[in-house]
Design a protein around this motif. Structure first.
Motif, PDB file in Angstrom:
ATOM      1  N   LEU A 180      -1.987   9.521  -0.533  1.00  0.00           N
ATOM      2  CA  LEU A 180      -2.822   8.688  -0.311  1.00  0.00           C
ATOM      3  C   LEU A 180      -4.149   9.184   0.471  1.00  0.00           C
ATOM      4  CD1 LEU A 180      -3.673   5.573  -0.786  1.00  0.00           C
ATOM      5  CD2 LEU A 180      -2.321   4.811   1.042  1.00  0.00           C
ATOM      6  N   VAL A 218       0.846  -1.176  -0.067  1.00  0.00           N
ATOM      7  CA  VAL A 218      -0.099  -0.168   0.049  1.00  0.00           C
ATOM      8  C   VAL A 218       0.859   1.361  -0.296  1.00  0.00           C
ATOM      9  CG1 VAL A 218      -1.726   1.404   1.238  1.00  0.00           C
ATOM     10  CG2 VAL A 218      -1.922  -1.186   1.058  1.00  0.00           C
ATOM     11  N   VAL A 221      -7.544   1.237  -1.278  1.00  0.00           N
ATOM     12  CA  VAL A 221      -6.558   0.448  -1.970  1.00  0.00           C
ATOM     13  C   VAL A 221      -6.980  -1.033  -1.933  1.00  0.00           C
ATOM     14  CG1 VAL A 221      -4.212  -0.590  -1.903  1.00  0.00           C
ATOM     15  CG2 VAL A 221      -4.582   1.665  -1.204  1.00  0.00           C
ATOM     16  N   VAL A 237      -5.653   1.840  -6.712  1.00  0.00           N
ATOM     17  CA  VAL A 237      -5.699   2.749  -5.736  1.00  0.00           C
ATOM     18  C   VAL A 237      -6.571   3.948  -5.893  1.00  0.00           C
ATOM     19  CG1 VAL A 237      -4.010   4.564  -4.474  1.00  0.00           C
ATOM     20  CG2 VAL A 237      -3.133   2.461  -5.406  1.00  0.00           C
ATOM     21  N   ALA A 272       2.956   1.619  -3.369  1.00  0.00           N
ATOM     22  CA  ALA A 272       1.957   1.961  -4.510  1.00  0.00           C
ATOM     23  C   ALA A 272       1.808   3.295  -4.453  1.00  0.00           C
ATOM     24  CB  ALA A 272       0.695   1.231  -4.555  1.00  0.00           C
ATOM     25  N   SER A 273       1.486   3.967  -3.054  1.00  0.00           N
ATOM     26  CA  SER A 273       1.341   5.441  -3.117  1.00  0.00           C
ATOM     27  C   SER A 273       2.664   6.115  -3.354  1.00  0.00           C
ATOM     28  CB  SER A 273       0.733   5.575  -1.591  1.00  0.00           C
ATOM     29  OG  SER A 273       0.780   7.180  -1.411  1.00  0.00           O
ATOM     30  N   THR A 277       2.477   1.585 -13.720  1.00  0.00           N
ATOM     31  CA  THR A 277       1.552   2.515 -13.168  1.00  0.00           C
ATOM     32  C   THR A 277       0.738   3.174 -14.189  1.00  0.00           C
ATOM     33  OG1 THR A 277       2.918   4.503 -12.976  1.00  0.00           O
ATOM     34  CG2 THR A 277       3.044   3.006 -11.060  1.00  0.00           C
ATOM     35  N   PRO A 332      -6.675   7.626  -4.762  1.00  0.00           N
ATOM     36  CA  PRO A 332      -5.929   8.277  -3.758  1.00  0.00           C
ATOM     37  C   PRO A 332      -6.748   9.528  -2.964  1.00  0.00           C
ATOM     38  CG  PRO A 332      -5.327   8.920  -5.966  1.00  0.00           C
ATOM     39  CD  PRO A 332      -6.411   7.655  -6.000  1.00  0.00           C
TER      40      PRO A 332
END
Length: 500
Positions: free
Chosen positions: A153, A142, A183, A238, A145-146, A220, A240
């Motif tokens: 996030l 998590v 997420v 995700v 990825a952010s 991404t 955000p």
């Protein structure tokens, strides 16, 4: 373990999301100092966890490869998939226990964090209460990825929801609609379902996709552009932070009429939460707007409770200018509330092209009934005692008709500072048809700090106990009450009606 051999120490070692340089110093210390290094793998024998830690393994390390008997394929195990996995975890933990009993330290490698959707936790539950144990946290996918998206996030008072993609689509849709940031883990085969849930919740345009964060082959992009056939298990969706996010371009606004229920956030549906979060503007009676959390960038337009028509037209005008507007009502917007006013205004030619949706909410009658038991368990009628918009003669005739039909009655708007006599008149009228001991639920501020729910008898109903925050539920001839062992009195109306 012999009486003279101290037990070895168990370590659950978080390795981070994939890049070996993101391992913690403590993780490296534990791996290099351990006697035994264990890791999970599929039948092909390759282990992502081992590959991350490979540079820190010694030639004299004892390696325990814990090979899953099944992953996604069908098994002929008599206990099915879960039976096969439970048997595997028992066997694997027994193998590791033998090392611990011999005094060896055992480091179980775990990609990400050991206690976050990881396989280590199955060993932990079986061994940690038996041996000295230390868990070394790791950077989760998590966070990775952010970081790779380079987008906040969650910020300020936003809520982050982490979901497994294996949930049913309806559950995913509801949770995605109601949260701020999210997420979704475990994509792969679940990707089409997750994409559909994002679309149904109105969040697809916000969704980003991250594959193999910090690892070779990282990718991404916008989730809507991803080919479902190309999605591996090691990928996440995700949503955000919405703070400072540019509004999605749209040609047309809309009005969504929502109900906040009888009180605060506990009574909101996930769909309503989502609509409130997505709105550019909130329009409503100031008291009801105060129940909705403040969000950066969102404009509020509060007004008095007696200007419903003006409020409806104002909301429609905003939507006609491309704004996404939530008209906030109490209870259910379609029960003596704002939905009627908005739809009436929307019927005008000037607003014919403005989309309008009504989302249901918990109405006061249902909330009060639940607190008291089940007084609305059979047929019932809903009547407003307010004569501000209709003559009292009409109200009285409807009360008589419902009373003659032996319906339970839910009486909205029974009294206020300027309306003090209606409850007394209604009581007199109903006593012509109902027994004096007919139970009446007197519910005030249900769900709020001043909640008070009582059961009184019709003949004893005191108008002085009723105000604008009160609803009355008047039983039928079949409605029953009982005082339970706790001293609490409950009321219900049987679903069966006696035959003549």
């Amino acid at each position: 373990m012999s009486a003279t051999t101290p037990a070895g120490r168990l370590y659950g070692v978080g390795l981070g999301p994939g890049d070996p340089s993101l391992m913690t110093v403590r993780a490296v210390e534990v791996i290099t100092g351990a006697d035994v290094v264990a890791y999970h793998s599929a039948r092909h024998g390759r282990s992502i966890a081992r590959s991350i830690a490979a540079r820190h393994l010694r030639e004299d390390h004892i390696e325990e490869r814990l090979i899953y008997p099944v992953t996604v394929e069908i098994t002929d195990h008599p206990g099915g998939y879960q039976g096969a996995m439970d048997e595997f975890y028992e066997e694997a933990s027994a193998r590791l226990a033998a090392h611990l009993d011999a005094g060896r330290s055992v480091a179980i490698l775990a990609a990400g964090d050991p206690l976050f959707y990881g396989s280590y936790m199955h060993m932990h539950k079986r061994l940690a209460h038996l041996y000295p144990t230390e868990v070394i946290p790791g950077v989760t996918s998590v966070s990775a990825a952010s970081a790779r998206l380079g987008t906040p996030l969650c910020e300020a008072e936003e809520v982050l929801t982490v979901l497994p993609g294996t949930l049913p689509e309806e559950e995913l849709t509801a949770r995605l609609a109601s949260t701020d940031a999210a997420v979704v883990m475990k994509l792969g085969r679940t990707f089409p379902k997750v994409r559909s849930a994002l679309e149904r919740s109105g969040r697809l345009d916000e969704a980003r996709y991250v594959e193999r964060a910090t690892m070779e082959g990282e990718r991404t992009g916008a989730l809507a552009d991803v080919d479902p056939e190309s999605v591996p298990y090691f990928s996440v969706a995700v949503l955000p932070s919405r703070v400072d996010a540019a509004p999605a371009p749209r040609e047309q606004g809309e009005v969504v009429v929502v109900g906040t229920g009888p009180a605060g956030p506990l009574w909101l549906t996930p769909e309503t939460r989502g609509a409130l979060a997505a709105a550019d503007d909130l329009v409503g009676y100031t008291t009801y707007l105060e129940r909705v959390p403040h969000r950066p960038g969102q404009e509020r337009h509060g007004s008095d409770n007696k200007v419903e028509a003006e409020r409806a037209e104002f909301a429609l005008d905003l939507a006609r200018r491309g704004r996404r507007v939530a008209v906030v009502s109490g209870g259910d917007p379609g029960v003596f509330a704002m939905a009627t006013a908005v739809l009436e205004a929307a019927a005008q030619d000037a607003y014919a092209e403005v989309p309008v949706r009504v989302l249901p909410g918990v109405t006061a009658a249902n909330a009060a009934a639940a607190r008291a038991g089940a007084p609305l368990g059979h047929d019932y009628a809903t009547v407003s005692l307010s004569d501000r918009l209709k003559p009292w003669e009409v109200i009285a005739e409807r009360l008589r008709a419902a009373a003659r039909a032996d319906l339970v009655l839910a009486l909205y708007n029974p009294g206020s500072r300027s309306r003090t006599w209606q409850v007394g008149k209604a009581r007199e009228l109903l006593l012509e048809f109902r027994a004096p001991d007919t139970p009446v639920v007197l519910a005030r501020d249900v769900g709020g700090e001043g909640e008070r729910v009582r059961i009184v008898r019709l003949a004893e109903l005191d108008p002085a106990d009723v105000d604008m925050r009160t609803i009355l539920l008047v039983g039928s001839s079949q409605t029953r009450t009982v005082r339970r062992g706790t001293g609490e009195e409950i009321v219900w109306t049987p679903r069966r009606y006696p035959e003549d």
